[in-house]
Design a protein around this motif. Structure first.
Motif, PDB file in Angstrom:
ATOM      1  N   VAL A  56      23.359  63.185  30.065  1.00 60.14           N
ATOM      2  CA  VAL A  56      23.249  61.839  29.777  1.00 60.14           C
ATOM      3  C   VAL A  56      24.213  61.335  30.437  1.00 60.14           C
ATOM      4  N   LEU A  57      25.656  61.527  30.304  1.00 59.99           N
ATOM      5  CA  LEU A  57      26.786  61.009  30.943  1.00 59.99           C
ATOM      6  C   LEU A  57      27.217  61.731  32.287  1.00 59.99           C
ATOM      7  N   PRO A  58      27.397  60.884  33.052  1.00 61.13           N
ATOM      8  CA  PRO A  58      28.210  61.616  34.435  1.00 61.13           C
ATOM      9  C   PRO A  58      28.986  62.490  34.305  1.00 61.13           C
ATOM     10  N   SER A  59      29.248  63.329  35.145  1.00 66.72           N
ATOM     11  CA  SER A  59      30.328  64.390  35.329  1.00 66.72           C
ATOM     12  C   SER A  59      31.562  63.530  35.807  1.00 66.72           C
ATOM     13  N   PHE A  60      32.949  64.128  35.950  1.00 68.87           N
ATOM     14  CA  PHE A  60      34.049  63.421  36.079  1.00 68.87           C
ATOM     15  C   PHE A  60      33.829  63.119  37.437  1.00 68.87           C
ATOM     16  N   ALA A  61      33.421  64.173  38.360  1.00 69.01           N
ATOM     17  CA  ALA A  61      33.115  63.837  39.855  1.00 69.01           C
ATOM     18  C   ALA A  61      32.229  62.704  39.886  1.00 69.01           C
ATOM     19  N   GLU A  62      30.997  62.551  39.170  1.00 74.99           N
ATOM     20  CA  GLU A  62      30.294  61.624  39.368  1.00 74.99           C
ATOM     21  C   GLU A  62      30.978  60.059  38.925  1.00 74.99           C
ATOM     22  N   GLN A  63      31.603  60.193  37.932  1.00 78.81           N
ATOM     23  CA  GLN A  63      32.536  58.913  37.349  1.00 78.81           C
ATOM     24  C   GLN A  63      33.220  58.392  38.709  1.00 78.81           C
ATOM     25  N   GLU A  64      33.963  59.324  39.233  1.00 74.31           N
ATOM     26  CA  GLU A  64      34.920  59.050  40.410  1.00 74.31           C
ATOM     27  C   GLU A  64      34.138  58.531  41.825  1.00 74.31           C
ATOM     28  N   LYS A  65      32.842  59.149  41.942  1.00 79.99           N
ATOM     29  CA  LYS A  65      32.215  58.643  42.960  1.00 79.99           C
ATOM     30  C   LYS A  65      31.545  57.478  42.835  1.00 79.99           C
ATOM     31  N   TYR A  66      30.997  57.185  41.830  1.00 79.75           N
ATOM     32  CA  TYR A  66      30.299  55.903  41.625  1.00 79.75           C
ATOM     33  C   TYR A  66      31.154  54.726  40.775  1.00 79.75           C
ATOM     34  N   ARG A  67      32.433  55.177  40.449  1.00 80.03           N
ATOM     35  CA  ARG A  67      33.004  54.168  39.771  1.00 80.03           C
ATOM     36  C   ARG A  67      32.641  53.798  38.247  1.00 80.03           C
ATOM     37  N   ILE A  68      31.866  54.559  37.907  1.00 78.97           N
ATOM     38  CA  ILE A  68      31.479  54.832  36.144  1.00 78.97           C
ATOM     39  C   ILE A  68      32.524  54.830  35.361  1.00 78.97           C
ATOM     40  N   THR A  69      32.513  54.092  34.444  1.00 77.15           N
ATOM     41  CA  THR A  69      33.696  54.162  33.642  1.00 77.15           C
ATOM     42  C   THR A  69      33.065  54.709  32.053  1.00 77.15           C
ATOM     43  N   VAL A  70      33.401  55.991  31.772  1.00 77.76           N
ATOM     44  CA  VAL A  70      33.219  56.139  30.178  1.00 77.76           C
ATOM     45  C   VAL A  70      34.127  56.094  29.361  1.00 77.76           C
ATOM     46  N   GLN A  71      34.299  55.314  28.547  1.00 76.52           N
ATOM     47  CA  GLN A  71      35.296  54.894  27.459  1.00 76.52           C
ATOM     48  C   GLN A  71      35.122  55.517  26.007  1.00 76.52           C
ATOM     49  N   PRO A  72      36.200  56.519  25.767  1.00 78.67           N
ATOM     50  CA  PRO A  72      35.901  57.020  24.424  1.00 78.67           C
ATOM     51  C   PRO A  72      36.608  56.092  23.515  1.00 78.67           C
ATOM     52  N   THR A  73      36.199  56.202  22.121  1.00 81.70           N
ATOM     53  CA  THR A  73      36.653  55.207  21.002  1.00 81.70           C
ATOM     54  C   THR A  73      36.727  56.270  19.649  1.00 81.70           C
TER      55      THR A  73
END
Length: 256
Positions: A209-226
């Motif tokens: 469901v969530l992008p990998s770290f590489a995908e987050q960097e590639k597509y500038r997706i932010t996964v924000q933990p709380t």
């Protein structure tokens, strides 16, 4: 050459004026008002209750952006589109035209809880996508003055899954999506729409469901933990939790 020398300061002055105007709109705290309406999609013979949270002002807000919110699953009890008012009112107080949609009706089948949920829940998410699309098209008819080029979709849990699916099916219609702990529908791997997901501390997302770290960097997706529980992302959350979610969301939409 004279034309270029004169044009640059005027252009910069105009640009600075526009940037200043946008900043003033979103930094100001408006009183808000709530209006409700039940739309009817004749093609699907379906009622769609909606709540409009808007800034209370007699002045027209230039470039007023639109936010469409989708609630988490409420077992078809109804009135779920009101239980995130901490957020929808806050967005309206900053100048956003905020629409909250009631997705489930008492007559609907209950959301499946067993099987491969990406499959069994897909018809329910697709219905949510159709609800969002219908409300968006109706809004464009009645409020053509709003800024639809920077449309934001926000959804919690099952509403976040609908939001993710909408972005996958209609990427040209939405500028950014924000999901609050969607767990089942895969987030699109794309730079546009822009994607921001806020995660709880107790419910993990399904694999993929969530992008990998590489995908987050590639597509500038932010996964924000709380440190916020999944069930505390609506009005049941503490004031501290609601303030944190408001802060995270407003900071994201303002910097994009």
């Amino acid at each position: 050459m004279k034309y270029k020398i004169l044009f640059l300061p005027v252009f910069l002055l105009t640009l600075a004026s526009c940037m200043s105007e946008k900043t003033v709109i979103h930094q100001k705290n408006y009183e808000t008002k709530l209006d409700t309406l039940t739309l009817f999609d004749s093609i699907r013979s379906r009622k769609i209750p909606v709540a409009f949270y808007t800034p209370k002002t007699d002045q027209k807000l230039p470039g007023q952006q639109v936010v469409i919110f989708s609630h988490g699953y409420g077992a078809n009890r109804g009135n779920d589109y009101f239980v995130y008012s901490y957020l929808t009112q806050k967005l309206a107080s900053k100048g956003y035209f905020t629409v909250s949609i009631q997705h489930e009706l008492p007559s609907d089948e209950l959301l499946p809880m067993q099987g491969k949920l990406q499959v069994t829940r897909m018809p329910f998410w697709e219905r949510g996508v159709e609800n969002i699309l219908f409300v968006l098209n109706e809004l464009k008819k009645t409020r053509p003055d709003l800024d639809y080029q920077h449309l934001s979709l926000i959804g919690h849990s099952n509403g976040g899954d609908m939001t993710a699916l909408f972005a996958a099916k209609h990427p040209a219609l939405v500028y950014r999506i924000i999901t609050l702990d969607n767990r089942r529908m895969y987030l699109p791997r794309t730079s546009l729409p822009k994607i921001y997901t806020i995660r709880s501390n107790d419910y993990p997302a399904d694999e993929g469901v969530l992008p990998s770290f590489a995908e987050q960097e590639k597509y500038r997706i932010t996964v924000q933990p709380t440190h916020i529980n999944h069930g505390h992302m609506d009005n049941k959350g503490s004031e501290e939790e609601k303030n944190m979610l408001n802060k995270l969301i407003l900071e994201y939409v303002e910097k994009q």
